[in-house]
Design an enzyme around this catalytic site. Structure first.
Site, PDB file in Angstrom:
ATOM      1  N   LYS A 171       0.855  -1.195   0.000  1.00  0.00           N
ATOM      2  CA  LYS A 171       0.000   0.000   0.000  1.00  0.00           C
ATOM      3  C   LYS A 171       0.881   1.232   0.000  1.00  0.00           C
ATOM      4  O   LYS A 171       1.514   1.574   0.995  1.00  0.00           O
ATOM      5  CB  LYS A 171      -0.933   0.063   1.206  1.00  0.00           C
ATOM      6  CG  LYS A 171      -2.045   1.088   0.928  1.00  0.00           C
ATOM      7  CD  LYS A 171      -2.659   1.730   2.139  1.00  0.00           C
ATOM      8  CE  LYS A 171      -1.954   2.916   2.709  1.00  0.00           C
ATOM      9  NZ  LYS A 171      -1.815   4.105   1.837  1.00  0.00           N
ATOM     10  N   GLU A 208       9.578   1.223  10.664  1.00  0.00           N
ATOM     11  CA  GLU A 208      10.627   2.227  10.429  1.00  0.00           C
ATOM     12  C   GLU A 208       9.942   3.567  10.579  1.00  0.00           C
ATOM     13  O   GLU A 208       9.164   3.963   9.708  1.00  0.00           O
ATOM     14  CB  GLU A 208      11.196   2.111   9.008  1.00  0.00           C
ATOM     15  CG  GLU A 208      11.871   0.798   8.679  1.00  0.00           C
ATOM     16  CD  GLU A 208      13.221   0.637   9.343  1.00  0.00           C
ATOM     17  OE1 GLU A 208      13.751   1.622   9.895  1.00  0.00           O
ATOM     18  OE2 GLU A 208      13.730  -0.490   9.335  1.00  0.00           O
ATOM     19  N   GLU A 218       9.188  16.294  14.808  1.00  0.00           N
ATOM     20  CA  GLU A 218       9.724  16.051  13.467  1.00  0.00           C
ATOM     21  C   GLU A 218       9.025  16.995  12.483  1.00  0.00           C
ATOM     22  O   GLU A 218       7.804  16.938  12.334  1.00  0.00           O
ATOM     23  CB  GLU A 218       9.465  14.593  13.074  1.00  0.00           C
ATOM     24  CG  GLU A 218      10.150  14.208  11.795  1.00  0.00           C
ATOM     25  CD  GLU A 218       9.894  12.761  11.401  1.00  0.00           C
ATOM     26  OE1 GLU A 218       8.795  12.251  11.671  1.00  0.00           O
ATOM     27  OE2 GLU A 218      10.801  12.161  10.807  1.00  0.00           O
ATOM     28  N   CYS A 267      13.613  10.764   6.890  1.00  0.00           N
ATOM     29  CA  CYS A 267      13.490  10.290   8.269  1.00  0.00           C
ATOM     30  C   CYS A 267      14.806  10.479   9.019  1.00  0.00           C
ATOM     31  O   CYS A 267      14.821  10.718  10.208  1.00  0.00           O
ATOM     32  CB  CYS A 267      13.066   8.843   8.279  1.00  0.00           C
ATOM     33  SG  CYS A 267      14.101   7.830   7.246  1.00  0.00           S
TER      34      CYS A 267
HETATM   35  P1  NAD Z   1       2.340   8.438   7.693  1.00  0.00           P
HETATM   36  O1  NAD Z   1       2.621   7.681   8.926  1.00  0.00           O
HETATM   37  O2  NAD Z   1       1.298   9.480   7.733  1.00  0.00           O
HETATM   38  O3  NAD Z   1       1.901   7.457   6.513  1.00  0.00           O
HETATM   39  C1  NAD Z   1       2.682   6.346   6.151  1.00  0.00           C
HETATM   40  C2  NAD Z   1       1.771   5.290   5.560  1.00  0.00           C
HETATM   41  O4  NAD Z   1       0.838   4.872   6.549  1.00  0.00           O
HETATM   42  C3  NAD Z   1       0.957   5.771   4.362  1.00  0.00           C
HETATM   43  O5  NAD Z   1       0.863   4.737   3.423  1.00  0.00           O
HETATM   44  C4  NAD Z   1      -0.393   6.066   4.982  1.00  0.00           C
HETATM   45  O6  NAD Z   1      -1.469   5.946   4.063  1.00  0.00           O
HETATM   46  C5  NAD Z   1      -0.485   5.011   6.059  1.00  0.00           C
HETATM   47  N1  NAD Z   1      -1.384   5.385   7.153  1.00  0.00           N
HETATM   48  C6  NAD Z   1      -1.660   6.637   7.599  1.00  0.00           C
HETATM   49  N2  NAD Z   1      -2.562   6.590   8.596  1.00  0.00           N
HETATM   50  C7  NAD Z   1      -2.877   5.288   8.788  1.00  0.00           C
HETATM   51  C8  NAD Z   1      -3.769   4.602   9.661  1.00  0.00           C
HETATM   52  N3  NAD Z   1      -4.537   5.250  10.531  1.00  0.00           N
HETATM   53  N4  NAD Z   1      -3.801   3.242   9.583  1.00  0.00           N
HETATM   54  C9  NAD Z   1      -3.044   2.575   8.691  1.00  0.00           C
HETATM   55  N5  NAD Z   1      -2.224   3.173   7.827  1.00  0.00           N
HETATM   56  C10 NAD Z   1      -2.113   4.515   7.866  1.00  0.00           C
HETATM   57  O7  NAD Z   1       3.746   8.998   7.218  1.00  0.00           O
HETATM   58  P2  NAD Z   1       4.058   9.908   5.952  1.00  0.00           P
HETATM   59  O8  NAD Z   1       3.562  11.286   6.246  1.00  0.00           O
HETATM   60  O9  NAD Z   1       3.612   9.243   4.717  1.00  0.00           O
HETATM   61  O10 NAD Z   1       5.658   9.895   5.952  1.00  0.00           O
HETATM   62  C11 NAD Z   1       6.410  10.671   6.803  1.00  0.00           C
HETATM   63  C12 NAD Z   1       6.881   9.881   8.000  1.00  0.00           C
HETATM   64  O11 NAD Z   1       7.581   8.703   7.569  1.00  0.00           O
HETATM   65  C13 NAD Z   1       7.879  10.640   8.835  1.00  0.00           C
HETATM   66  O12 NAD Z   1       7.564  10.494  10.205  1.00  0.00           O
HETATM   67  C14 NAD Z   1       9.200   9.961   8.518  1.00  0.00           C
HETATM   68  O13 NAD Z   1      10.175  10.073   9.500  1.00  0.00           O
HETATM   69  C15 NAD Z   1       8.786   8.559   8.298  1.00  0.00           C
HETATM   70  N6  NAD Z   1       9.803   7.814   7.520  1.00  0.00           N
HETATM   71  C16 NAD Z   1      10.589   6.897   8.174  1.00  0.00           C
HETATM   72  C17 NAD Z   1      11.571   6.202   7.485  1.00  0.00           C
HETATM   73  C18 NAD Z   1      12.429   5.176   8.183  1.00  0.00           C
HETATM   74  O14 NAD Z   1      12.981   4.327   7.485  1.00  0.00           O
HETATM   75  N7  NAD Z   1      12.572   5.205   9.482  1.00  0.00           N
HETATM   76  C19 NAD Z   1      11.754   6.429   6.128  1.00  0.00           C
HETATM   77  C20 NAD Z   1      10.943   7.372   5.486  1.00  0.00           C
HETATM   78  C21 NAD Z   1       9.964   8.053   6.205  1.00  0.00           C
END
Ligand code: NAD
Length: 498
Positions: free
Chosen positions: A191, A267, A401, A302
C-alpha cells in the site's frame, strides 16, 4: 540520461500516461466501490490522475490473491536460483524504464528529477538486484545436538506480507521491504502512500513483465485509515511492515494485537542530532555536510540531521556557512536537471511545515535563513531552506519532526553537554559527530542511542548495512542480510536417528 533539458522533461511529462487502478492478481482493477481520489502534483498543482480509493473489500481481494499464490507455490516453491533470475530481470526492467519512473516520481511527490534518476531509480533497481544475488547464497543450519539426532534450523517465508510505505522515497521504501520479502518466497500486498501511488502501480506491472507470477505482487492504493488499517487488521496477513510516522507505527502494533498477532516491523520518524565539536579541523566542511543533511530531498528525510548541536566556539561560523549554502539551494522547477531542491509533497504538508516558523518565533528562536514560502506563482508547494538559530532543546522545533527543509541549531558549551542534548529525544534513528580524535569518535558512537551513527559524514549509505531505529524510531531493520529475519520464520526440525 541527464542530457534532457527542463523543456524535454516538461514535454515528456505532458505525454505521460499513468497507471491509476489497483493491481490485484496480475491485473489493474477499479476499487469495488468505484471510488477514486485525485493525485495532485506538488510541482504545479495539476491533477495527474484519478486513483482507485481501495477499502476493506479491495484489501480482502488482494490478500486472497496473495494467499492463493503463496499456497499453490507458484513463487515460493521455485528454487532460490530461479527467484534470483526473475528478480534480476525485474531490476533490469526498472533500470530500462528509469526515465519514466523518475519522471512519475518527480511529478507525484515533487523531488528534483536529477535525484529521482540518480538516487531513487538506481537504489530501487540495486535493492532488488542485491537481494536477488543474496538469496541463493544463504545456507540453513544444523544444530550441534550430538550424534543421535539431527536438528535442522531452516528459514521459511512468512506467507502473505503487507508493506505500508510513505511518500518521501516511494519506490525505495517499497523496495527495501519487497525485495527481501519476494526473494525469500513471500507473496506481497503493497500500500503506497495516498500522496504517491503512481510508481508503485508501474512497478507491479513491470514485476509481472519480468516473470513474477500473477498474484505474488499486489498493490492496493488508497488512504491510511481505510486501506492501511484494513491490512493492519487483516486476519490472513502474516506480517505487516511499515515505514512512516511514529504515531501511525504505534497504530500498527495495536492492529496486530487486535487481530492475529501478525509480525510487525516499523521504520518510523526521527529528530536526529548532528554534533559539531569546536576542535574539528574542517568546520566549513562539516557545516556544508550539515546543510545537505537537512536540505536534501526538501528535508523530507526520516534521517534528516534536523538538530545541529554545535559548540559555542564555532557556532557563529557554522550558522553563517549553512545560511550561505541555503542561499544557493533555493527551490526550483523539479523538472530542471540543475534543481537541487524541489517541492514539498502537498499543500497540507507545506502548511504544516511553515507552521513551525511561527512556533520557532513564539518559543524564542531566531530565523537565520529562509522561513518563507517560495515560487508561489508556480501553483506548487515550495518552501525556502530555513535555519532556526539559538534553539533550546525543549522548543517545539527541537522536539517535533518537521519533515521539511528546516534546521534547528542548538549551541552547547562542551562535548559532554552535546552528548546529553543529542540523546534527549524520544527518537533514535540517526546521529552524527564531527571530531578528529579517534577516542572521542568511539565514545560518542557508543553513547549515542541511534540505529545509525555517522562519524565525520552524514547519511553515508549502502544496501549492505542495516537501517532502522532505537527508541520510538522503530522496531527491526531494513536493508542488509538482517532484513531477511523479518520476512522469514525459523523452523526447527528435530530428527531422532535410529
Ligand atoms: P504516515 O505515517 O502518515 O503514513 C505512512 C503510511 O501509513 C501511508 O501509506 C499512509 O497511508 C499510512 N497510514 C496513515 N494513517 C494510517 C492509519 N490510521 N492506519 C493505517 N495506515 C495509515 O507517514 P508519511 O507522512 O507518509 O511519511 C512521513 C513519516 O515517515 C515521517 O515520520 C518519517 O520520518 C517517516 N519515515 C521513516 C523512514 C524510516 O525508514 N525510518 C523512512 C521514510 C519516512
Amino acid at each position: 540520461m541527464n542530457a534532457f533539458t527542463a523543456a524535454d522533461w516538461h514535454a515528456r511529462a505532458d505525454a505521460l500516461q499513468f497507471r491509476n487502478r489497483a493491481f490485484i492478481d496480475g491485473r489493474f482493477v477499479d476499487a469495488v466501490s468505484g471510488e477514486t481520489f485525485e493525485a495532485t502534483s506538488p510541482v504545479d498543482g495539476r491533477v495527474l490522475a484519478e486513483v482507485a480509493a481501495c477499502d476493506r473489500e479491495d484489501v480482502d481481494r488482494a490478500v486472497a490473491s496473495a494467499r492463493r499464490a503463496f499456497e499453490d507455490g507458484r513463487w515460493r516453491s521455485r528454487t532460490p536460483a530461479e527467484r534470483k533470475r526473475v528478480l534480476l530481470a525485474f531490476a533490469e526492467l526498472i533500470r530500462t524504464n528509469g526515465e519514466e519512473l523518475a519522471l512519475t516520481e518527480t511529478l507525484d511527490m515533487g523531488k528534483p528529477i536529477s535525484d529521482a534518476l540518480s538516487i531513487d531509480v538506481r537504489a530501487t533497481a540495486n535493492c532488488f538486484a542485491w537481494y536477488a544475488e543474496a538469496i541463493d547464497k544463504i545456507y540453513d543450519e544444523i544444530a550441534p545436538t550430538g550424534e543421535a539426532d539431527i536438528a535442522m534450523i531452516t528459514r521459511e517465508p512468512l506467507g502473505v506480507v503487507a508493506a505500508v510505505v510513505p511518500w518521501n522515497f516511494p519506490m525505495i521504501m517499497a523496495a527495501w521491504k519487497l525485495a527481501p520479502a519476494l526473494a525469500s518466497g513471500n507473496s506481497v500486498v503493497l500500500k503506497p502512500a495516498e500522496q504517491s501511488s503512481l510508481t508503485a502501480l508501474r512497478l507491479a506491472e513491470l514485476a509481472v513483465e519480468a516473470g513474477i507470477p500473477e498474484g505474488v505482487f499486489n498493490v492496493v492504493t488508497g488512504f491510511g485509515p481505510t486501506a492501511g488499517k484494513a491490512l493492519g487488521l487483516h486476519m490472513d496477513v502474516d506480517g505487516v511492515f511499515f515505514t512512516g510516522s511514529t504515531e501511525v507505527g504505534k497504530l500498527f502494533m495495536q492492529y496486530a494485537g487486535q487481530s492475529n498477532l501478525k509480525k510487525v516491523g516499523l521504520e518510523c520518524g526521527g529528530k536526529s542530532p548532528n554534533v559539531i565539536l569546536g576542535s574539528y579541523s574542517d568546520i566549513d566542511g562539516a557545516a556544508e555536510t550539515a546543510a545537505g543533511a537537512i536540505f536534501f530531498n526538501q528535508g523530507e528525510m526520516c534521517t534528516a540531521g534536523s538538530r545541529l548541536i554545535v559548540e559555542r566556539s564555532v557556532h557563529e561560523r557554522v550558522v553563517e556557512r549553512i545560511a550561505a549554502v541555503a542561499a544557493t539551494r533555493q527551490p526550483g522547477d523539479p523538472l530542471n536537471p540543475s534543481t537541487q531542491m524541489g517541492a514539498l509533497v502537498d499543500e497540507t504538508h507545506t502548511k504544516r511545515v511553515l507552521g513551525f516558523v511561527d512556533a520557532a518565533r513564539e518559543d524564542g528562536a531566531t530565523i537565520a535563513a529562509g522561513g518563507e514560502r517560495a515560487r508561489v506563482e508556480s501553483g506548487g508547494c515550495y518552501v525556502q531552506p530555513t535555519v532556526f538559530d539559538n534553539v533550546a532543546n525543549d522548543m517545539r522545533v527541537a522536539r517535533e519532526e518537521i519533515f521539511g527543509p528546516m534546521l534547528s541549531v542548538i549551541p552547547v558549551d562542551d562535548a559532554e553537554e552535546a552528548a546529553k542534548v543529542a540523546n534527549d529525544t524520544c527518537y533514535g534513528l540517526a546521529a552524527a559527530v564531527w571530531t578528529d580524535d579517534i577516542n572521542t569518535a568511539h565514545k560518542f558512537a557508543r553513547t549515542l542511542r541511534a540505529g545509525m551513527v555517522y562519524v565525520n559524514c552524514y547519511d553515508a549509505d549502502d544496501i549492505s548495512v542495516p537501517f532502522g531505529g532505537y527508541k520510538q524510531s522503530g522496531i527491526g531493520r531494513d536493508k542488509s542480510l538482517h532484513a531477511f529475519d523479518k520476512y522469514t520464520e525459523l523452523k526447527t526440525t528435530w530428527i531422532k536417528l535410529r
